[in-house]
Motif scaffolding. Structure first.
Motif, PDB file in Angstrom:
ATOM      1  N   ARG A  13       1.608   7.796  -6.118  1.00 53.45           N
ATOM      2  CA  ARG A  13       0.969   9.130  -6.114  1.00 53.45           C
ATOM      3  C   ARG A  13       1.547   9.992  -4.902  1.00 53.45           C
ATOM      4  O   ARG A  13       1.669  10.995  -5.019  1.00 53.45           O
ATOM      5  N   SER A  68      -4.682   4.039 -12.268  1.00 59.13           N
ATOM      6  CA  SER A  68      -3.411   2.934 -12.672  1.00 59.13           C
ATOM      7  C   SER A  68      -3.341   2.771 -14.151  1.00 59.13           C
ATOM      8  O   SER A  68      -4.413   3.096 -14.867  1.00 59.13           O
ATOM      9  N   SER A  72       2.032   7.439 -11.394  1.00 57.62           N
ATOM     10  CA  SER A  72       1.098   6.510 -10.959  1.00 57.62           C
ATOM     11  C   SER A  72       0.314   5.821 -12.120  1.00 57.62           C
ATOM     12  O   SER A  72      -0.251   4.689 -12.002  1.00 57.62           O
ATOM     13  N   GLN A  73       0.239   6.363 -13.249  1.00 60.63           N
ATOM     14  CA  GLN A  73      -0.650   5.920 -14.243  1.00 60.63           C
ATOM     15  C   GLN A  73      -0.080   5.013 -15.274  1.00 60.63           C
ATOM     16  O   GLN A  73      -0.648   4.414 -16.078  1.00 60.63           O
ATOM     17  N   GLU A 115       1.602  12.000 -10.462  1.00 62.24           N
ATOM     18  CA  GLU A 115       0.327  11.505 -11.255  1.00 62.24           C
ATOM     19  C   GLU A 115       0.667  10.642 -12.423  1.00 62.24           C
ATOM     20  O   GLU A 115       0.187   9.375 -12.659  1.00 62.24           O
ATOM     21  N   ALA A 143      -5.530   7.613  -7.157  1.00 58.00           N
ATOM     22  CA  ALA A 143      -4.752   7.407  -8.253  1.00 58.00           C
ATOM     23  C   ALA A 143      -5.361   6.528  -9.323  1.00 58.00           C
ATOM     24  O   ALA A 143      -5.870   5.682  -9.066  1.00 58.00           O
ATOM     25  N   HIS A 159      -6.074  11.751  -2.752  1.00 57.71           N
ATOM     26  CA  HIS A 159      -5.492  11.848  -4.005  1.00 57.71           C
ATOM     27  C   HIS A 159      -5.709  10.333  -4.646  1.00 57.71           C
ATOM     28  O   HIS A 159      -4.733   9.582  -4.900  1.00 57.71           O
ATOM     29  N   ALA A 210      -0.108   2.120  -7.658  1.00 61.47           N
ATOM     30  CA  ALA A 210      -0.334   3.377  -8.134  1.00 61.47           C
ATOM     31  C   ALA A 210      -0.557   4.565  -6.938  1.00 61.47           C
ATOM     32  O   ALA A 210      -0.004   5.827  -7.121  1.00 61.47           O
ATOM     33  N   ASP A 211      -1.186   4.125  -5.965  1.00 58.01           N
ATOM     34  CA  ASP A 211      -1.044   4.974  -4.872  1.00 58.01           C
ATOM     35  C   ASP A 211       0.095   5.321  -4.078  1.00 58.01           C
ATOM     36  O   ASP A 211       0.367   6.343  -3.870  1.00 58.01           O
TER      37      ASP A 211
END
Length: 602
Positions: free
Chosen positions: A579, A333, A566-567, A563, A331, A329, A575-576
């Motif tokens: 997610r 950022s 994470s963005q 998600e 991510a 998954h 971000a990881d």
């Protein structure tokens, strides 16, 4: 039995293929159902071999559903004088567009903007840029004509500034002196993988998703099979783990290749292959945000940036950065998103902002490591190695050349299996749904009249399913409610969800909303408004009770929320972490680096 019936990936077919995995010994067992693994299974099955294809998650769940959606020769490889890569890719592009998958690969016009300003002092530079890029695009067309196997694409054309802005009015006139328009192929990458896997199944391959490899079986220094965990088996079931025997095992695991190599190192074997993951992030904005009738290809300091029309949307990407975190998954950022906006806004007359973004997706490119420090300079060639008898690893390459990679690795397996194995014939083999596509498209208005359906609906189905659309139309004839648009995603029909569960191997709601359709990144709500209805339709096919339906929706909503979070994060690490706040619906730590240490020893 028709190819359609033989290639159905239904719930009953999965149960039958699981029984085959437990009881049969296969000539070729392929691990990984991305485009390369599915291609290898198809190549081997088309030669008359007994084949199994297994995948830990879903068809195309990794890199193969997260590309720029292009089947292309690689214009930048021509600039780098990697002529063999261009030759190979353009050959495959021609085959896909004209013979193998004309229902899925179609031409898309792309502009190469020629930047510059007015004034006599600028003329030499402007002339040089037009000559330089013009020569490159002309060579691209020449390669396609000579080697393209049926080019399937129109020729390039030079445009003035006025001509370029007629085609793409959103280009800023003050940074543009003209453009060159050329054509490449566009594809729904996940749907192509589904078609490849179903074609392999139609030729007798056992295809099982949600089947995770937990170890390799060996006798002395020879690999003889794998251990598998069925991720759909009930907790504590004695059938959850079993062994699969095979004369040859092919690992087409992309950015997960290092999992296999780490297992080999535990027994003192050097794999001779290392793969690095490069993260590519794409933004999806509505078609109304940019005015244009063609795509763009732009040079940036770090990568090549595409702006590609995608139905009612534009896809903008990609980034090209090292990624060493969760591979299942990846991510995107906030800094990835801002980078893409900054780059594309350099040429647009109305700058885009985060408010324009409807969807974001990120994928990992598997690059052969060691050529350079920067991932954008790593090789896009592929390699096939045999670190142990009976085990072949294939890695690298690019989506467009999946068939070549598959042929190469199966050629090596065939030499091990014996001289009686037939040569590859996949260059001449249309995928399921391609047969009769040209005639069906020509007669689409008659088809619409016969079934009392709008022509636009018929066109939509033909472009996504080829001649398999006839089976979706038959499902609608039997149950007219299946012609209803999906809530929150009216461009898709209820029948597409039912068909995904009935014939395309979809086992979970995420499989449908993210890969069989593209609702997860084509709608501003990321598919949350469609989730309840889609789960009800899937549940009717797969026999879900209310508890299972609620769990599937809950998992999907959690994934979308993770998600989105994470963005908003400033970098990859945060971000990881955001997610990973959503668990995988298949119930395992989805191939994270640390999970490898828990695998059984070989």
């Amino acid at each position: 039995m028709s190819r359609y019936t033989a290639g159905q990936l239904s719930p009953l077919r999965r149960a039958a293929d699981l029984r085959r995995l437990r009881s049969e010994r296969f000539d070729v067992l392929v691990i990984g159902a991305g485009v390369t693994g599915a291609g290898a299974a198809l190549d081997a099955a088309s030669r008359g071999l007994k084949v199994a294809l297994i995948e830990a998650r879903d068809l195309a769940a990794g890199t193969s559903s997260r590309s720029s959606k292009l089947i292309h020769g690689g214009l930048r490889y021509l600039e780098q004088l990697e002529l063999h890569l261009v030759h190979e890719a353009l050959t495959e592009r021609g085959l896909l567009a004209t013979r193998i998958a004309p229902h899925l690969v179609r031409p898309v016009p792309i502009l190469v903007p020629l930047e510059g300003r007015e004034g006599p002092r600028e003329w030499p530079g402007r002339a040089f840029r037009r000559a330089y890029y013009g020569a490159g695009v002309a060579a691209y067309d020449v390669f396609a004509g000579i080697f393209g196997g049926g080019r399937g694409m129109p020729l390039h054309r030079h445009l003035t500034r006025t001509g370029a802005r007629e085609i793409f009015p959103s280009l800023r006139p003050d940074v543009l002196t003209g453009a060159i328009r050329y054509y490449d192929g566009q594809v729904d990458d996940a749907r192509l993988v589904v078609n490849v896997a179903r074609t392999a199944a139609s030729l007798g391959a056992a295809v099982v998703t949600s089947a995770r490899v937990t170890g390799l079986l060996r006798q002395a220094r020879e690999v003889t099979g794998v251990r598998i965990r069925d991720m759909e088996a009930p907790a504590g079931s004695p059938d959850a783990e079993f062994e699969v025997r095979a004369r040859t095992v092919i690992a087409a695991t992309g950015v997960w290749s290092d999992d296999i190599t780490r297992m080999l190192r535990e027994v003192g074997v050097r794999p001779g292959l290392r793969v690095r993951a490069s993260k590519g992030v794409h933004l999806v904005v509505p078609r109304s945000a940019i005015t244009g009738e063609a795509g763009l290809i732009l040079r940036t300091a770090k990568s090549v940036l595409f702006v590609i029309p995608w139905g009612g949307h534009w896809i903008i990407g990609t980034t090209d950065t090292d990624w060493e975190l969760d591979r299942s998954h990846p991510a995107a950022s906030g800094s990835d998103i801002q980078y893409l906006l900054d780059q594309v806004n350099k040429v647009l007359d109305r700058p885009l902002s985060t408010d324009d973004i409807q969807g974001v997706y990120a994928g990992l490119r598997p690059l052969l490591a060691g050529e350079a420090d920067s991932t954008s300079r790593l090789s896009r060639e592929h390699a096939v190695v045999e670190p142990m008898l009976g085990l072949l690893l294939v890695a690298g390459g690019k989506y467009t050349t999946y068939r070549v990679m598959a042929e190469d690795v199966v050629d090596k397996a065939a030499r091990r299996l014996g001289a009686t194995v037939r040569p590859s014939r996949t260059s001449q083999l249309p995928l399921i749904g391609a047969d009769g596509y040209a005639a069906a498209w020509r007669d689409r208005a008659d088809l619409a009249r016969r079934h009392q359906m709008p022509v636009g609906v018929i066109e939509h189905l033909l472009e996504r399913y080829g001649t398999l659309a006839m089976h979706l139309i038959a499902m609608i004839d039997a149950d007219p409610l299946l012609a209803s648009p999906l809530t929150g995603a009216p461009e898709y029909l209820a029948v597409e969800v039912a068909y995904a569960a009935h014939a395309e191997g979809a086992l979970h709601l995420d499989d449908v909303l993210t890969r069989r359709t593209r609702i997860s990144f084509e709608t501003a709500d990321r598919g949350t408004e469609s989730a309840e209805q889609a789960a009800e339709i899937m549940g009717n096919v797969l026999g879900w009770d209310e508890a299972v339906r609620a769990r599937e929706v809950e998992h999907y909503l959690a994934r979308v929320a993770a998600e989105r979070q994470s963005q908003l994060m400033p970098d990859d690490l945060t971000a990881d972490a955001a997610r990973l706040g959503a668990a995988d619906v298949r119930g395992f730590a989805a191939d994270r680096n640390e999970a490898v240490e828990e695998l059984p020893k070989i």
